[in-house]
Structures are given as structure tokens and as C-alpha cells.
Design a protein around this motif. Structure first.
Motif, PDB file in Angstrom:
ATOM      1  N   ILE A  50      52.645   6.732 108.133  1.00 31.96           N
ATOM      2  CA  ILE A  50      53.554   6.443 107.025  1.00 31.96           C
ATOM      3  C   ILE A  50      52.793   5.630 105.983  1.00 31.96           C
ATOM      4  CG2 ILE A  50      55.709   5.328 106.353  1.00 31.96           C
ATOM      5  CD1 ILE A  50      56.600   7.126 108.420  1.00 31.96           C
ATOM      6  N   ASN A  51      52.780   6.098 104.764  1.00 34.19           N
ATOM      7  CA  ASN A  51      52.108   5.408 103.662  1.00 34.19           C
ATOM      8  C   ASN A  51      53.126   4.914 102.651  1.00 34.19           C
ATOM      9  OD1 ASN A  51      49.193   7.586 103.494  1.00 34.19           O
ATOM     10  ND2 ASN A  51      49.686   6.013 104.937  1.00 34.19           N
ATOM     11  N   VAL A  52      52.696   3.972 101.823  1.00 36.76           N
ATOM     12  CA  VAL A  52      53.531   3.411 100.761  1.00 36.76           C
ATOM     13  C   VAL A  52      52.951   3.856  99.425  1.00 36.76           C
ATOM     14  CG1 VAL A  52      54.360   1.284  99.685  1.00 36.76           C
ATOM     15  CG2 VAL A  52      54.141   1.407 102.171  1.00 36.76           C
ATOM     16  N   GLU A  53      53.794   4.390  98.574  1.00 35.54           N
ATOM     17  CA  GLU A  53      53.398   4.759  97.210  1.00 35.54           C
ATOM     18  C   GLU A  53      54.077   3.803  96.248  1.00 35.54           C
ATOM     19  OE1 GLU A  53      51.380   7.131  95.733  1.00 35.54           O
ATOM     20  OE2 GLU A  53      50.645   7.666  97.723  1.00 35.54           O
ATOM     21  N   TYR A  60      58.091   3.742  97.367  1.00 36.50           N
ATOM     22  CA  TYR A  60      58.708   4.592  98.375  1.00 36.50           C
ATOM     23  C   TYR A  60      57.721   4.853  99.510  1.00 36.50           C
ATOM     24  CZ  TYR A  60      56.174   8.289  95.897  1.00 36.50           C
ATOM     25  OH  TYR A  60      55.201   9.046  95.302  1.00 36.50           O
ATOM     26  N   LEU A  61      58.263   5.261 100.643  1.00 35.52           N
ATOM     27  CA  LEU A  61      57.446   5.647 101.788  1.00 35.52           C
ATOM     28  C   LEU A  61      57.195   7.145 101.733  1.00 35.52           C
ATOM     29  CD1 LEU A  61      59.060   3.680 104.758  1.00 35.52           C
ATOM     30  CD2 LEU A  61      57.023   3.096 103.441  1.00 35.52           C
ATOM     31  N   THR A  62      56.043   7.535 102.225  1.00 32.44           N
ATOM     32  CA  THR A  62      55.683   8.939 102.290  1.00 32.44           C
ATOM     33  C   THR A  62      54.840   9.151 103.539  1.00 32.44           C
ATOM     34  OG1 THR A  62      54.657  10.763 101.077  1.00 32.44           O
ATOM     35  CG2 THR A  62      53.631   8.618 100.830  1.00 32.44           C
ATOM     36  N   THR A  63      54.752  10.374 103.999  1.00 33.83           N
ATOM     37  CA  THR A  63      53.875  10.630 105.133  1.00 33.83           C
ATOM     38  C   THR A  63      52.431  10.612 104.662  1.00 33.83           C
ATOM     39  OG1 THR A  63      54.048  13.018 104.790  1.00 33.83           O
ATOM     40  CG2 THR A  63      55.571  12.022 106.376  1.00 33.83           C
ATOM     41  N   SER A  67      48.176  14.082 107.575  1.00 32.96           N
ATOM     42  CA  SER A  67      49.015  14.688 108.618  1.00 32.96           C
ATOM     43  C   SER A  67      49.719  15.942 108.129  1.00 32.96           C
ATOM     44  CB  SER A  67      50.086  13.688 109.076  1.00 32.96           C
ATOM     45  OG  SER A  67      49.508  12.504 109.518  1.00 32.96           O
ATOM     46  N   GLY A  68      49.500  16.319 106.892  1.00 35.66           N
ATOM     47  CA  GLY A  68      50.243  17.412 106.274  1.00 35.66           C
ATOM     48  C   GLY A  68      50.227  18.712 107.038  1.00 35.66           C
ATOM     49  N   GLU A  69      49.060  19.132 107.490  1.00 39.66           N
ATOM     50  CA  GLU A  69      48.965  20.427 108.164  1.00 39.66           C
ATOM     51  C   GLU A  69      49.770  20.439 109.461  1.00 39.66           C
ATOM     52  OE1 GLU A  69      45.581  23.547 109.750  1.00 39.66           O
ATOM     53  OE2 GLU A  69      44.987  21.922 108.415  1.00 39.66           O
ATOM     54  N   ILE A  70      49.660  19.389 110.243  1.00 40.60           N
ATOM     55  CA  ILE A  70      50.379  19.355 111.513  1.00 40.60           C
ATOM     56  C   ILE A  70      51.884  19.230 111.292  1.00 40.60           C
ATOM     57  CG2 ILE A  70      50.283  16.873 112.016  1.00 40.60           C
ATOM     58  CD1 ILE A  70      49.539  19.629 114.540  1.00 40.60           C
ATOM     59  N   ILE A  71      52.287  18.503 110.262  1.00 36.11           N
ATOM     60  CA  ILE A  71      53.710  18.386 109.933  1.00 36.11           C
ATOM     61  C   ILE A  71      54.266  19.762 109.567  1.00 36.11           C
ATOM     62  CG2 ILE A  71      55.350  17.478 108.220  1.00 36.11           C
ATOM     63  CD1 ILE A  71      53.603  14.914 108.197  1.00 36.11           C
ATOM     64  N   HIS A  72      53.509  20.499 108.744  1.00 34.68           N
ATOM     65  CA  HIS A  72      53.944  21.847 108.360  1.00 34.68           C
ATOM     66  C   HIS A  72      54.060  22.756 109.588  1.00 34.68           C
ATOM     67  CE1 HIS A  72      54.139  21.337 104.084  1.00 34.68           C
ATOM     68  NE2 HIS A  72      52.895  20.912 104.020  1.00 34.68           N
ATOM     69  N   THR A 145      46.850  10.012  92.505  1.00 42.03           N
ATOM     70  CA  THR A 145      47.456   9.258  93.609  1.00 42.03           C
ATOM     71  C   THR A 145      46.584   9.351  94.866  1.00 42.03           C
ATOM     72  OG1 THR A 145      48.664  11.167  94.452  1.00 42.03           O
ATOM     73  CG2 THR A 145      49.775   9.826  92.764  1.00 42.03           C
ATOM     74  N   ASP A 146      46.994   8.644  95.895  1.00 36.31           N
ATOM     75  CA  ASP A 146      46.298   8.732  97.175  1.00 36.31           C
ATOM     76  C   ASP A 146      46.368  10.148  97.745  1.00 36.31           C
ATOM     77  OD1 ASP A 146      45.641   6.068  97.052  1.00 36.31           O
ATOM     78  OD2 ASP A 146      47.311   5.407  98.301  1.00 36.31           O
ATOM     79  N   ARG A 147      47.436  10.867  97.436  1.00 32.54           N
ATOM     80  CA  ARG A 147      47.556  12.253  97.911  1.00 32.54           C
ATOM     81  C   ARG A 147      46.458  13.125  97.285  1.00 32.54           C
ATOM     82  NH1 ARG A 147      53.140  15.158  98.953  1.00 32.54           N
ATOM     83  NH2 ARG A 147      53.135  13.386 100.347  1.00 32.54           N
TER      84      ARG A 147
END
Length: 177
Positions: A50-53, A60-63, A67-72, A145-147
Motif C-alpha cells: 500500500i502506497n500513499v500518493e 490517498y492510498l493506492t496499491t 504489484s499490478g500484474e499479480i493484482i490483475h 508520479t511514483d506510478r
């Protein structure tokens, strides 16, 4: 009072963007103090799921994008991240190398409207508004952004290729043709 603990709990339970001004008002703290604590939380959570933006007005919190690929996969969605268009990559490059930058400055470099591309990049959370330019109309300033860093599998802007070196390399290639 453990303000950091309370802020982190509120962020988790809110499930949406929170206005930093509301947090300041509720805790009776100034903007700078709240932002400093939010940045501490952000840095502590950087390598977690969990990351903070944080932007100039909201938090807000974001994943974690890593971890994006495994979440998908878990949620049976398309497992590969969608590729960005040439226009999106070009706009992202301009923002990354020139940040903070306005939409009109981006359009001046690209020579075409950037409205739709900027909206798309904001929706994908690859760029964000980081302030207003002190000029006529006070246009939004954009930054990556960090993303964005996760998308490129880098940790910071310093890891991007040196702009001047890339430019010289391209110019040499064009001279050889």
C-alpha cells in the motif's frame, strides 16, 4: 497524540482521496506539519503493498504499482499492463524532463493539443497536478508520479537517460543518414 497513526488509519478507512485542508482543520494543525507527516507515512510505505500518493491538495492510498500484474491476475483481469500510445509516451517524456510543466508548454513542444493525452495520463495516475504557475490564468503544473517510475521500472528521475546525451546521439544518427 500519535498523529501519524491517526492519519494513516483515516487514509485506510476513507477509501478515497482526502483533502489535506480537511485533515488540517480536523487536527488543528498547519498544512506544512500535516504534509510532513504524510510524507513520512509515504516514505515508510514505499516498499509495501500500500502506497500513499500526495498532491498539493489531496492525499490517498493506492496499491504499489509493482504489484499490478499479480493484482490483475488475481482479479482475472488482463494480466499485462496496457501499452501507452506514442502521443502518451511523448507527453510523458516532456513532463519527466521538463517538470513542472504546463499544458501549453507541452503543446508548444509537441505542436498539437495535449488535452486528451494529459487527461488519459492523469486517469492512469502516471502524472499529477503539482501546483499552479504564477502567470496569467494560473495554469496547472504537471509532474510524473511514483506510478510512472514503476511503469519504467526505475526509482527516480535521476535514472532517466541524460536528455542532452540522448539528444546528441539522435542528432549524430540523423547526420549519418
Amino acid at each position: 497524540m500519535n498523529l501519524k497513526l491517526y492519519l494513516e488509519s483515516i487514509l485506510l478507512l476513507s477509501g478515497e482521496e482526502l483533502k489535506i485542508s480537511e485533515l488540517c482543520k480536523f487536527f488543528k494543525k498547519d498544512h506544512q506539519e500535516i504534509v510532513e507527516i504524510l510524507n513520512e507515512i509515504k516514505n515508510e510505505r514505499k516498499n509495501t503493498g500500500i502506497n500513499v500518493e500526495i498532491n498539493t491538495e489531496n492525499v490517498y492510498l493506492t496499491t504499489n504499482p509493482a504489484s499490478g500484474e499479480i493484482i490483475h491476475k488475481f482479479f482475472n483481469q488482463e494480466s499485462k499492463p496496457k501499452k501507452l500510445s506514442g502521443a502518451a509516451l511523448e507527453t510523458l517524456s516532456i513532463i519527466a524532463y521538463r517538470q513542472p510543466v504546463t499544458k501549453s508548454e507541452i503543446e508548444g513542444i509537441r505542436g498539437v493539443s495535449a488535452e486528451g493525452v494529459i487527461q488519459n495520463l492523469e486517469d492512469k495516475k502516471l502524472i499529477r497536478v503539482c501546483g499552479k504557475k504564477e502567470s496569467v490564468g494560473r495554469p496547472n503544473l504537471y509532474e510524473v508520479t511514483d506510478r510512472f517510475f514503476s511503469y519504467l521500472k526505475i526509482d527516480s528521475i535521476e535514472e532517466l537517460p541524460n536528455y542532452d546525451e540522448v539528444k546528441r546521439h539522435i542528432e549524430r544518427e540523423n547526420e549519418d543518414k
